[in-house]
Design an enzyme around this catalytic site. Structure first.
Site, PDB file in Angstrom:
ATOM      1  N   ASP A 275      13.375   6.959   1.884  1.00  0.00           N
ATOM      2  CA  ASP A 275      12.027   7.217   2.095  1.00  0.00           C
ATOM      3  C   ASP A 275      11.232   6.053   1.096  1.00  0.00           C
ATOM      4  O   ASP A 275      11.681   5.291   0.553  1.00  0.00           O
ATOM      5  CB  ASP A 275      11.377   8.570   1.923  1.00  0.00           C
ATOM      6  CG  ASP A 275      10.124   8.666   2.977  1.00  0.00           C
ATOM      7  OD1 ASP A 275       9.585   7.869   3.381  1.00  0.00           O
ATOM      8  OD2 ASP A 275      10.119   9.904   3.192  1.00  0.00           O
TER       9      ASP A 275
HETATM   10  C1  NOJ Z   1       6.717   8.549   4.272  1.00  0.00           C
HETATM   11  C2  NOJ Z   1       7.270   9.546   5.000  1.00  0.00           C
HETATM   12  O1  NOJ Z   1       7.733  10.688   4.263  1.00  0.00           O
HETATM   13  C3  NOJ Z   1       8.059   9.232   6.253  1.00  0.00           C
HETATM   14  O2  NOJ Z   1       8.333  10.430   7.035  1.00  0.00           O
HETATM   15  C4  NOJ Z   1       7.601   7.979   6.915  1.00  0.00           C
HETATM   16  O3  NOJ Z   1       8.365   7.835   7.744  1.00  0.00           O
HETATM   17  C5  NOJ Z   1       7.438   6.801   5.935  1.00  0.00           C
HETATM   18  N1  NOJ Z   1       6.486   7.249   4.799  1.00  0.00           N
HETATM   19  C6  NOJ Z   1       7.162   5.398   6.614  1.00  0.00           C
HETATM   20  O4  NOJ Z   1       5.745   5.633   6.761  1.00  0.00           O
END
Ligand code: NOJ
Length: 736
Positions: A275
């Protein structure tokens, strides 16, 4: 003729290319790649800005990045891809990822709302449309489905989830994977899907986003991992690691999750992305001293692409020199990344799909909105309203707020596609029959300046519809709430309108289960629409006036008060289960002297609305369930049937649910009920249908204390019921 054949071949060679051919091409590339080029493939950046800068063009040309997320526009992406495939040394294409969570330009209900449809095929269709629209903008990868089991409405990301139940989330998550990925990843209108957030993110303590999760392995395997395994089985192309620690180990560096389970037990050959900065977040977790150690721990655990932070690129060369990671680990990661790009046809200049048909997407969005709305209460059949109503008062901060109705994660959503409830009701009844008063400027507003107008509107009307709830920004990432009540002065607005004595219905638009116990005592009819997306307006108007019957069912338990959280239907019985005589404890009474059972002294132990619950305008009667046998031998099958009849005067869909429990006397205490099947049936007035489910011993399997998946012999029970809290049980025995 020759040109046509050549053209077709250039479009889909990857379809014809065998896996062995692709592996050969990948090996050939890896053999020719420099370490910097390999690490570039393992790096994903957000910094593709419009217009594409010369510095960024130079970085792409040098192979610095393998992927971009949520960055640039379609033109930038085309130019960046051109540079990657024409001007880099090895001509390796980029992959563009984006959070296409519940629609792209056409926004569908938030995932929690889609879960309330209990309609996997509709959920699949919505994902398909989202893929078509996004692929036309040169996006090849979506960071969805989010399949974290969410049992805590304080957590803002419950909005993005498919609810509390592993079976429902598995069915719907797999449907989303099929929708995004289509029949073939190489088709121009397919997106690679991403199972996220692996794992345990939904269990963050206190519902506070990014917080720690503690999940005993038995619960992890029985509940939290099941939807991920289902996504794996559905062929999901990528996994994303979670931000949280799971049992004290950050999920982004957890070899147990990534190597033992994902690769070992599930035999996954797709790609794993971290993430957003989750790799360098290992430092704040206290799990890595610095970015170098963060890179080492993540790479060793099996993270293959680093989102946004750059520790892999910056430190892998030194880690390799020091022998702290191996070139095999790097090559394995690069292989999975390149394989994904091959599978998507990116090496073969994946063509653009035809221009998306937004009108088709909007039809699906309306159907999804209609099926997602849950009728929670309908005293004296206030709903449906009669179209002969002379004047309708439409009141509330969410009656005409296109952006809020789209919900969280709708950065690409076209607000001009949105039809609000106010617009739809004006169209349905004629603008002169609708009196609109916002009451509050937004859902958080405390000023009562708009109340007088709202009360006048109610007085001048024959009926009132209140549009209450939460604005979009109150749910989603980093939007945890400690209170679950209607925010701002909405409860006071309810009081003011209820005092007019007019018939009232409320529609609640929200990203989570809210608590509105007191307000509900003053509002005889409540539709819960979550954030219903672009076509929420027409869907809600049709439901309010009986052109359609509500048929959504709750994908998550609604608590009476935040103090009951976590509350979910598939709980264990405890050694001192509460008794029906413990019911009826007055709200707020701290001194109830009743017995020593597992309950609260100041609020009923039951939820406000149970999982699976939802009324309709029909009247469904369930016959007692019947079993094909009283015993189920290992490997055998059991048929469970019930007759469901509509004795009402209106047609409706009904979601018929199968639950089981058991065994009693096994090696672990088991939940009081677990969902094992569901079916959406349509019944005209007076019609009835036999609903049949089949279960096997595999369907009943669970983990024992030795972490073996077992179905132990003993007594089990089954229910065919309209929700998780009703129905009569039938008993059967699993034999040795
Ligand atoms: C953080 C989030 O937790 C995740 O779900 C998302 O896909 C990513 N950012 C990218 O934006």
């Amino acid at each position: 003729m020759r040109t046509i054949v050549l053209f077709a071949m250039s479009l889909f060679p990857v379809l014809c290319a065998s896996a062995a051919d692709v592996d050969r091409r990948i090996d050939d590339l890896i053999a020719r790649m420099t370490l910097q080029e390999k690490l570039g493939q393992m790096s994903q950046s957000t910094s593709l800005k419009t217009p594409l800068s010369d510095a960024m063009k130079a970085e792409i040309r040098a192979g610095r990045w393998g992927s971009f997320l949520n960055a640039g526009d379609a033109k930038d992406r085309a130019e960046a891809q051109r540079i990657a495939t024409e001007e880099t040394r090895l001509k390796i294409p980029l992959i563009f990822g984006r959070d296409v969570i519940h629609g792209y330009q056409t926004v569908f209900p938030i995932p929690l709302g889609q879960a309330a449809t209990w309609d996997p095929d509709l959920v699949r269709q919505a994902a398909r449309e989202a893929a078509r629209e996004a692929a036309a903008d040169r996006i090849a990868w979506t960071f969805a489905p989010m399949i974290d089991i969410a049992r805590d409405p304080r957590w803002g990301r419950i909005a993005e989830s498919l609810g509390e139940d592993p079976y429902l989330a598995s069915q719907l998550g797999a449907a989303m994977v099929r929708g995004f990925q289509g029949d073939s990843l190489a088709a121009p209108d397919s997106l690679a899907a991403c199972a996220k957030h692996y794992a345990g993110y939904g269990a963050v303590e206190g519902g506070r986003d990014y917080n720690s999760a503690w999940i005993p392995e038995i619960l992890l395997r029985d509940v939290y991992l099941r939807p991920f395994q289902a996504a794996r089985k559905a062929g999901v192309a990528t996994f994303m690691t979670a931000f949280n620690t799971l049992n004290a180990v950050p999920a982004t560096a957890d070899p147990f999750l990534l190597r033992d389970i994902l690769r070992g037990e599930w035999n996954y050959d797709g790609m794993v992305v971290s993430d957003y900065e989750a790799v360098t977040n290992l430092i704040a977790h206290g799990y890595a001293l610095d970015a170098r150690e963060a890179a080492r721990k993540s790479i060793r655990a099996g993270v293959e692409m680093e989102m946004v932070s750059t520790s892999f690129y910056d430190h892998a060369p030194d880690l390799l020199r020091a022998g702290e990671i191996t070139m095999k680990e790097i090559d394995d990661s690069v292989r999975d990344i390149l394989r994904l790009k091959f599978r998507l046809g990116l090496f073969d200049r994946r063509p653009l799909p035809p221009a998306p048909d937004h009108s088709r997407a909007l039809v699906i969005a309306e159907k999804a909105a209609e099926e997602s709305v849950v009728l929670l209460r309908n005293d004296k059949n206030v709903l449906p309203l009669s179209k002969s109503v002379e004047k309708l008062a439409v009141i509330g901060p969410l009656a005409d707020s296109p952006v809020d109705q789209m919900g969280t994660w709708s950065m690409d959503g076209r607000a001009d596609f949105v039809r609000t409830p106010l617009a739809a009701l004006r169209e349905m009844l004629g603008a002169d029959r609708v009196i609109y008063a916002r009451g509050l400027i937004n859902s958080r507003n405390h000023s009562r300046a708009g109340f007088d107008r709202a009360v006048r509107a109610a007085r001048d009307a024959d009926a009132v519809v209140l549009f209450l709830g939460e604005e979009a920004i109150l749910s989603g990432e980093a939007r945890s709430r400690a209170f679950l009540n209607l925010p701002g002065a909405q409860e006071a607005l309810v009081d003011a309108i209820a005092a007019t004595g007019k018939p009232i219905a409320a529609v609640i638009l929200a990203g989570r289960p809210l608590t509105f116990h007191d307000a509900a005592t003053k509002i005889p009819a409540i539709l819960y629409s979550f954030h219903p997306g672009a076509m929420g307006g027409p869907a809600i108007a049709r439901l309010l006036f009986g052109d359609a019957s509500p048929s959504g069912k709750l994908p998550v338990t609604f608590p009476r008060t935040v103090g009951q959280v976590p509350i979910y239907y598939a709980h264990l019985n405890t050694g001192r289960p509460p008794l029906p005589s413990d019911l009826g404890v007055p709200m707020g009474n701290p001194a109830n002297p009743q017995g020593y059972t597992s309950k609260y002294i100041d609020v009923d132990y039951t939820p406000e609305y149970p999982f699976g619950f939802g009324l309709s305008y029909a009247n469904f009667q369930y016959s007692p369930a019947e079993l094909s046998s009283n015993t189920l031998p290992p490997g055998g099958r059991l048929r469970i049937t019930a007759q469901v009849a509509n004795s009402g005067r209106r047609a409706s869909d009904e979601v018929v649910q199968l639950y089981t429990s058991g065994p009693l006397g096994g090696s672990v205490a088991r939940p009081v009920r677990e969902l094992k099947g569901f079916r959406r049936v349509h019944l005209e007035p007076g019609a009835s249908t036999k609903v049949e489910f089949t279960i096997t011993t595999a369907d009943l399997a669970y983990y024992n204390p030795k972490m073996q998946l077992v179905t132990e012999p003993g007594p089990y029970r089954a229910w065919i019921a309209p929700d998780s809290a009703s129905g009569a049980a039938v008993s059967f025995e699993v034999t040795k």
